[in-house]
Design an enzyme around this catalytic site. Structure first.
Site, PDB file in Angstrom:
ATOM      1  N   CYS A  64       0.870  -1.189   0.000  1.00  0.00           N
ATOM      2  CA  CYS A  64       0.000   0.000   0.000  1.00  0.00           C
ATOM      3  C   CYS A  64       0.900   1.230   0.000  1.00  0.00           C
ATOM      4  O   CYS A  64       2.049   1.153  -0.433  1.00  0.00           O
ATOM      5  CB  CYS A  64      -0.978  -0.031   1.170  1.00  0.00           C
ATOM      6  N   ASN A 105       2.307   1.353   4.408  1.00  0.00           N
ATOM      7  CA  ASN A 105       2.608   0.062   5.053  1.00  0.00           C
ATOM      8  C   ASN A 105       2.279   0.081   6.545  1.00  0.00           C
ATOM      9  O   ASN A 105       2.945  -0.579   7.342  1.00  0.00           O
ATOM     10  CB  ASN A 105       4.062  -0.374   4.808  1.00  0.00           C
ATOM     11  N   CYS A 147      -1.426   0.668   7.389  1.00  0.00           N
ATOM     12  CA  CYS A 147      -2.871   0.444   7.512  1.00  0.00           C
ATOM     13  C   CYS A 147      -3.319  -0.794   6.721  1.00  0.00           C
ATOM     14  O   CYS A 147      -3.599  -1.839   7.299  1.00  0.00           O
ATOM     15  CB  CYS A 147      -3.660   1.666   7.045  1.00  0.00           C
ATOM     16  N   ARG A 148      -3.378  -0.667   5.397  1.00  0.00           N
ATOM     17  CA  ARG A 148      -3.962  -1.745   4.595  1.00  0.00           C
ATOM     18  C   ARG A 148      -3.045  -2.954   4.406  1.00  0.00           C
ATOM     19  O   ARG A 148      -3.478  -4.099   4.612  1.00  0.00           O
ATOM     20  CB  ARG A 148      -4.372  -1.195   3.213  1.00  0.00           C
ATOM     21  N   SER A 149      -1.786  -2.711   4.001  1.00  0.00           N
ATOM     22  CA  SER A 149      -0.950  -3.875   3.655  1.00  0.00           C
ATOM     23  C   SER A 149      -0.537  -4.734   4.847  1.00  0.00           C
ATOM     24  O   SER A 149      -0.423  -5.962   4.674  1.00  0.00           O
ATOM     25  CB  SER A 149       0.246  -3.483   2.781  1.00  0.00           C
ATOM     26  N   ASP A 166      -8.297   3.724   1.280  1.00  0.00           N
ATOM     27  CA  ASP A 166      -7.285   4.144   2.248  1.00  0.00           C
ATOM     28  C   ASP A 166      -8.000   4.659   3.504  1.00  0.00           C
ATOM     29  O   ASP A 166      -8.686   5.677   3.443  1.00  0.00           O
ATOM     30  CB  ASP A 166      -6.444   5.248   1.604  1.00  0.00           C
TER      31      ASP A 166
END
Ligand code: 4NP
Length: 161
Positions: free
Chosen positions: A11, A14, A16-18, A127
């Site tokens: 993301c 690195n 939050c999402r990934s 995001d």
């Protein structure tokens, strides 16, 4: 012995999402008894060395996944050599990663994650950084459902190694 299959979730930050994607993909593969290495990175370096966002840690914890120990790092072109599959969380991440690819083979490792999974809408994992805890729960649930859907495609790729 064949080499361990390696998957990288990417993301922007690195944090939050990934990290959530990394832990969820690892969890689904482990549950299916499929050995693979899963990691994550960000296209940006602002949060390198940091633990995941507290809201991501909480969303993971409430789903019995521990991501506290993960530390952010920036994506590097070396990752094209280290990983077999690279999952971009959104279209910006996808274009930032593919811009660094030096060969068609490197470019071919990169997939928009939700597209790879066969999710038709949305195309991007939203995001949640400027959002609320609820947005992090929604990202967890979207990633979890997409990963479940991706397994029928992922398992033969990992086993084909
Ligand atoms: P991520 O979220 O890409 O899912 O880790 C973000 C984290 C940090 C920033 C943006 C998005 N930031 O602008 O610092």
């Amino acid at each position: 012995m064949s080499k361990t299959f390696r998957i990288l979730a990417v993301c922007l930050g690195n944090i939050c999402r990934s990290p959530l994607a990394e832990a969820i993909v690892r969890e689904h593969l482990e549950r299916a008894g499929i050995p693979a290495l899963v990691d994550s990175a960000g296209t940006g370096n602002w949060h390198a060395g940091e633990a995941p966002d507290k809201r991501a840690i909480r969303a993971a914890k409430e789903n019995n996944i521990d991501i506290d120990h993960l530390r952010a790092r920036q994506f590097t072109p070396l990752d094209f050599e280290r990983f077999d599959l690279i999952f971009a969380m959104d279209r910006n991440n996808f274009s930032d990663i593919t811009a660094l690819a030096r060969t068609a083979e490197e470019r071919s490792k990169v997939h928009l994650f939700l597209d790879f999974a066969g999710v038709e809408s949305p195309l991007d994992v939203p995001d949640p950084y400027y959002g609320t805890q609820e947005d992090f729960y929604a990202v967890h649930d979207l990633l979890d459902a997409a990963t479940a859907q991706a397994m029928h495609r992922l398992i033969p790729m990992v086993q084909g190694r």
